[in-house]
Scaffold this active site. Structure first.
Site, PDB file in Angstrom:
ATOM      1  N   ARG A  36     -90.965 -40.548 -11.374  1.00  0.00           N
ATOM      2  CA  ARG A  36     -90.217 -39.428 -11.979  1.00  0.00           C
ATOM      3  C   ARG A  36     -89.131 -38.870 -11.067  1.00  0.00           C
ATOM      4  NH1 ARG A  36     -95.326 -37.784 -14.261  1.00  0.00           N
ATOM      5  NH2 ARG A  36     -95.382 -38.572 -16.381  1.00  0.00           N
ATOM      6  N   LYS A  86     -73.743 -40.083 -12.079  1.00  0.00           N
ATOM      7  CA  LYS A  86     -73.954 -40.942 -13.254  1.00  0.00           C
ATOM      8  C   LYS A  86     -74.568 -42.240 -12.760  1.00  0.00           C
ATOM      9  CE  LYS A  86     -70.515 -39.632 -16.707  1.00  0.00           C
ATOM     10  NZ  LYS A  86     -69.299 -40.076 -17.425  1.00  0.00           N
ATOM     11  N   GLU A 141     -59.030 -46.614 -10.245  1.00  0.00           N
ATOM     12  CA  GLU A 141     -59.653 -45.285 -10.401  1.00  0.00           C
ATOM     13  C   GLU A 141     -58.868 -44.218  -9.629  1.00  0.00           C
ATOM     14  OE1 GLU A 141     -62.000 -44.469 -12.470  1.00  0.00           O
ATOM     15  OE2 GLU A 141     -63.496 -46.057 -12.675  1.00  0.00           O
ATOM     16  N   LYS A 192     -62.899 -35.024  -8.032  1.00  0.00           N
ATOM     17  CA  LYS A 192     -64.090 -35.331  -8.830  1.00  0.00           C
ATOM     18  C   LYS A 192     -65.147 -34.239  -8.657  1.00  0.00           C
ATOM     19  CE  LYS A 192     -67.281 -38.676 -10.569  1.00  0.00           C
ATOM     20  NZ  LYS A 192     -67.635 -40.074 -10.790  1.00  0.00           N
ATOM     21  N   GLU A 221     -71.399 -33.637 -18.516  1.00  0.00           N
ATOM     22  CA  GLU A 221     -70.355 -34.043 -19.465  1.00  0.00           C
ATOM     23  C   GLU A 221     -70.484 -33.366 -20.830  1.00  0.00           C
ATOM     24  OE1 GLU A 221     -68.933 -38.114 -18.907  1.00  0.00           O
ATOM     25  OE2 GLU A 221     -68.553 -38.204 -21.043  1.00  0.00           O
ATOM     26  N   ARG A 237     -65.860 -32.815 -18.061  1.00  0.00           N
ATOM     27  CA  ARG A 237     -66.085 -34.058 -17.318  1.00  0.00           C
ATOM     28  C   ARG A 237     -65.562 -35.295 -18.055  1.00  0.00           C
ATOM     29  NH1 ARG A 237     -71.186 -36.042 -13.589  1.00  0.00           N
ATOM     30  NH2 ARG A 237     -70.296 -38.081 -13.169  1.00  0.00           N
ATOM     31  N   ASN A 260     -63.120 -39.976 -17.897  1.00  0.00           N
ATOM     32  CA  ASN A 260     -63.175 -41.246 -18.634  1.00  0.00           C
ATOM     33  C   ASN A 260     -61.787 -41.702 -19.061  1.00  0.00           C
ATOM     34  OD1 ASN A 260     -65.989 -41.082 -18.468  1.00  0.00           O
ATOM     35  ND2 ASN A 260     -66.081 -39.824 -20.302  1.00  0.00           N
ATOM     36  N   HIS A 288     -61.052 -45.214 -19.922  1.00  0.00           N
ATOM     37  CA  HIS A 288     -62.329 -45.938 -19.875  1.00  0.00           C
ATOM     38  C   HIS A 288     -62.824 -46.437 -21.232  1.00  0.00           C
ATOM     39  CE1 HIS A 288     -62.433 -44.618 -15.769  1.00  0.00           C
ATOM     40  NE2 HIS A 288     -63.633 -45.129 -15.560  1.00  0.00           N
ATOM     41  N   HIS A 337     -64.003 -50.137 -21.166  1.00  0.00           N
ATOM     42  CA  HIS A 337     -65.349 -50.632 -21.451  1.00  0.00           C
ATOM     43  C   HIS A 337     -65.308 -51.717 -22.528  1.00  0.00           C
ATOM     44  CE1 HIS A 337     -67.371 -46.789 -19.654  1.00  0.00           C
ATOM     45  NE2 HIS A 337     -66.857 -47.584 -18.748  1.00  0.00           N
ATOM     46  N   HIS A 357     -63.895 -53.702 -12.963  1.00  0.00           N
ATOM     47  CA  HIS A 357     -63.891 -52.419 -13.672  1.00  0.00           C
ATOM     48  C   HIS A 357     -62.550 -51.697 -13.458  1.00  0.00           C
ATOM     49  CE1 HIS A 357     -65.348 -48.742 -15.465  1.00  0.00           C
ATOM     50  NE2 HIS A 357     -65.015 -48.072 -14.374  1.00  0.00           N
TER      51      HIS A 357
HETATM   52  P1  NAD Z   1     -68.970 -53.946  -7.315  1.00  0.00           P
HETATM   53  O1  NAD Z   1     -70.053 -53.038  -6.992  1.00  0.00           O
HETATM   54  O2  NAD Z   1     -69.260 -55.116  -8.188  1.00  0.00           O
HETATM   55  O3  NAD Z   1     -68.306 -54.452  -5.960  1.00  0.00           O
HETATM   56  C1  NAD Z   1     -67.214 -55.328  -6.033  1.00  0.00           C
HETATM   57  C2  NAD Z   1     -67.425 -56.567  -5.155  1.00  0.00           C
HETATM   58  O4  NAD Z   1     -67.210 -56.209  -3.792  1.00  0.00           O
HETATM   59  C3  NAD Z   1     -68.809 -57.165  -5.211  1.00  0.00           C
HETATM   60  O5  NAD Z   1     -68.717 -58.565  -5.178  1.00  0.00           O
HETATM   61  C4  NAD Z   1     -69.461 -56.654  -3.937  1.00  0.00           C
HETATM   62  O6  NAD Z   1     -70.490 -57.478  -3.458  1.00  0.00           O
HETATM   63  C5  NAD Z   1     -68.298 -56.659  -2.996  1.00  0.00           C
HETATM   64  N1  NAD Z   1     -68.377 -55.728  -1.863  1.00  0.00           N
HETATM   65  C6  NAD Z   1     -68.847 -54.476  -1.859  1.00  0.00           C
HETATM   66  N2  NAD Z   1     -68.612 -53.885  -0.683  1.00  0.00           N
HETATM   67  C7  NAD Z   1     -68.002 -54.797   0.089  1.00  0.00           C
HETATM   68  C8  NAD Z   1     -67.487 -54.783   1.395  1.00  0.00           C
HETATM   69  N3  NAD Z   1     -67.500 -53.670   2.136  1.00  0.00           N
HETATM   70  N4  NAD Z   1     -66.926 -55.903   1.878  1.00  0.00           N
HETATM   71  C9  NAD Z   1     -66.845 -57.027   1.114  1.00  0.00           C
HETATM   72  N5  NAD Z   1     -67.288 -57.087  -0.140  1.00  0.00           N
HETATM   73  C10 NAD Z   1     -67.864 -55.992  -0.655  1.00  0.00           C
HETATM   74  O7  NAD Z   1     -67.755 -53.169  -8.043  1.00  0.00           O
HETATM   75  P2  NAD Z   1     -67.162 -51.707  -7.850  1.00  0.00           P
HETATM   76  O8  NAD Z   1     -65.763 -51.818  -8.244  1.00  0.00           O
HETATM   77  O9  NAD Z   1     -67.510 -51.106  -6.553  1.00  0.00           O
HETATM   78  O10 NAD Z   1     -67.957 -50.851  -8.944  1.00  0.00           O
HETATM   79  C11 NAD Z   1     -67.820 -51.112 -10.318  1.00  0.00           C
HETATM   80  C12 NAD Z   1     -69.011 -50.515 -11.029  1.00  0.00           C
HETATM   81  O11 NAD Z   1     -68.999 -49.095 -10.839  1.00  0.00           O
HETATM   82  C13 NAD Z   1     -69.014 -50.743 -12.516  1.00  0.00           C
HETATM   83  O12 NAD Z   1     -70.290 -51.170 -12.912  1.00  0.00           O
HETATM   84  C14 NAD Z   1     -68.707 -49.390 -13.107  1.00  0.00           C
HETATM   85  O13 NAD Z   1     -69.286 -49.195 -14.353  1.00  0.00           O
HETATM   86  C15 NAD Z   1     -69.308 -48.476 -12.068  1.00  0.00           C
HETATM   87  N6  NAD Z   1     -68.724 -47.125 -12.048  1.00  0.00           N
HETATM   88  C16 NAD Z   1     -69.573 -46.084 -12.069  1.00  0.00           C
HETATM   89  C17 NAD Z   1     -69.072 -44.788 -12.014  1.00  0.00           C
HETATM   90  C18 NAD Z   1     -70.018 -43.636 -11.962  1.00  0.00           C
HETATM   91  O14 NAD Z   1     -69.562 -42.498 -12.047  1.00  0.00           O
HETATM   92  N7  NAD Z   1     -71.290 -43.861 -11.789  1.00  0.00           N
HETATM   93  C19 NAD Z   1     -67.688 -44.575 -11.925  1.00  0.00           C
HETATM   94  C20 NAD Z   1     -66.839 -45.683 -11.901  1.00  0.00           C
HETATM   95  C21 NAD Z   1     -67.376 -46.975 -11.965  1.00  0.00           C
HETATM   96  N1  GLY Z   2     -66.586 -42.032 -13.901  1.00  0.00           N
HETATM   97  C1  GLY Z   2     -66.804 -41.039 -14.913  1.00  0.00           C
HETATM   98  C2  GLY Z   2     -67.660 -39.915 -14.479  1.00  0.00           C
HETATM   99  O1  GLY Z   2     -68.162 -39.902 -13.370  1.00  0.00           O
HETATM  100  O2  GLY Z   2     -67.884 -38.992 -15.215  1.00  0.00           O
END
Ligand code: NAD
Ligand code: GLY
Length: 361
Positions: free
Chosen positions: A118, A140, A182, A231, A241, A245, A249, A252, A256, A269
């Site tokens: 939990r 998130k 972003e 942010k 949200e 908030r 998006n 987005h 998506h 992404h």
């Molecule tokens: P990712 O996590 O897939 O990382 C991108 C690539 O970089 C991967 O292959 C990873 O292994 C590699 N990598 C990571 N750090 C590294 C480093 N220091 N050196 C070399 N390689 C490295 O992609 P991302 O762009 O970081 O994240 C995208 C994800 O984030 C999506 O799933 C998206 O939905 C999510 N997201 C979430 C939020 C949120 O608010 N929670 C906001 C925006 C995006």
């Molecule tokens: N990336 C969208 C949010 O954090 O709300």
């Protein structure tokens, strides 16, 4: 080292610091100990990141779970692997999960932390630009489902975010630029974030473009700090949200759909977000919500950072629209579009004519 506070509604007791600076991995456990009482840690990471930074973080109180790398693994099966490891180690409520990686790892590790017993503490240690400027902040957490992106998840805040900017040195150029997708988003929504600062992030990104693309350490750190402050300002006002908030998006809903239609493998992404922002700018200018001059300025910015040069028009607009209708932000079958309405300003509108949207795509 810079420190920014996320101060969510005081009654929720989920305020936490964001540390941004060089060489923070070397002091990771020391920093973490101030923000959690955990005596044991599970570090969730993937094989790519483990091979780069795993050795540095080996510690008698930490165990690793090493997942396969990629958005296609951001699903319930991988989540189950994290939970199985928590069970195998018999982690207790007072123990903690450390998310070491990009947004994929951060979202999955955070979700696992939110449901294991939990809820146990978790710490975000973002290693991509995208995770440093966006996904590690705000709580998130989610996995994808065959019906759509991030469909199963929660709002669950970390105890701290620790962004070691040295880790960006191993990130490849494509992933670095993906993070810039972003970053640009914040410039286009800056006024709504209401940080009460006399600053123009759009201008900053125009003037500092070369230094940013050359990865000038001071400028990159400043850029990450600005994004996190913007942010944090939004999340502090609307953690779950309910309204404001949703501006985060921006681009987005399109993004998506692009990711889903291309099987989460063709575009990153951030690339999908950049394409999505261009689409909504097309819609905004058609509706005269923004001037041609501002439209050109924003499209040029996206192009000058070469964020969408891999895009080819391959979607049937109607199919695309149907996928957008299944987005989790849809309410009463109406798509909530975050649309530019002025310089560095957006509004959330759900009654835009479908044909205008299809033209924008
Ligand atoms: P990712 O996590 O897939 O990382 C991108 C690539 O970089 C991967 O292959 C990873 O292994 C590699 N990598 C990571 N750090 C590294 C480093 N220091 N050196 C070399 N390689 C490295 O992609 P991302 O762009 O970081 O994240 C995208 C994800 O984030 C999506 O799933 C998206 O939905 C999510 N997201 C979430 C939020 C949120 O608010 N929670 C906001 C925006 C995006
Ligand atoms: N990336 C969208 C949010 O954090 O709300």
């Amino acid at each position: 080292m810079e420190k920014i506070e996320v101060k969510i509604n005081p009654v929720s007791a989920s305020s936490y610091p964001i540390f941004i600076g060089e060489n923070l991995l070397s002091d990771l456990y020391e920093i973490i100990q101030k923000y959690t009482n955990a005596s044991r840690f599970l570090i969730v990471t993937n094989d790519t990141i483990f091979s780069l930074y795993g050795e540095k973080l080996k510690n008698e109180s930490a165990q690793f779970v090493i997942l396969p790398d990629g958005e296609i693994y951001k699903n319930m099966d991988t989540l189950q692997r994290i939970l199985d490891k928590c069970m195998e180690l018999n982690l207790e409520r007072k123990d903690a999960i450390i998310a070491l990686g990009g947004g994929v790892i951060g979202d999955m590790a955070g979700f696992a932390a939110s449901i294991y017993r939990r809820g146990i503490d978790f710490i975000q240690v973002p290693t991509t630009l995208l995770a440093m400027v966006d996904s590690s902040v705000g709580g998130k957490v989610a996995v994808n489902h065959s019906s759509g992106k991030n469909m199963i998840g929660a709002f669950y805040q970390p105890k701290a975010v620790i962004a070691d900017t040295n880790t960006l040195s191993t990130l490849d150029n494509r992933q670095f630029k993906s993070g810039l997708g972003e970053v640009l988003k914040y410039a286009f929504i800056e006024k709504n974030c209401a940080c009460q600062r006399d600053f123009n992030f759009l201008e900053f990104l125009e003037v500092r473009k070369d230094e940013i693309l050359l990865k000038n350490t001071d400028i990159i750190e400043k850029m990450i700090r600005i994004c996190c402050s913007l942010k944090a300002s939004v999340v502090n006002k609307d953690e779950k949200e309910k309204g404001l908030r949703a501006i985060l998006n921006f681009g987005h809903t399109f993004a998506h759909a692009i990711e889903k239609l291309t099987g989460y493998e063709k575009y990153t992404h951030g690339e999908a977000v950049a394409i999505g922002m261009t689409m909504i700018f097309n819609v905004a200018v058609k509706l005269n919500y923004i001037s041609n001059e501002y439209y050109e300025r924003c499209i040029n910015l996206v192009n000058n950072y070469s964020l969408v040069n891999t895009y080819s028009e391959e979607f049937l607009p109607y199919e695309f629209y149907d996928v957008m209708l299944s987005d989790k932000k849809v309410s009463d079958y109406k798509i909530n579009f975050v649309i530019p309405t002025g310089e560095r300003e957006v509004e959330i509108i759900n009654n835009i004519d479908k044909n205008i949207i299809l033209e924008g795509i």
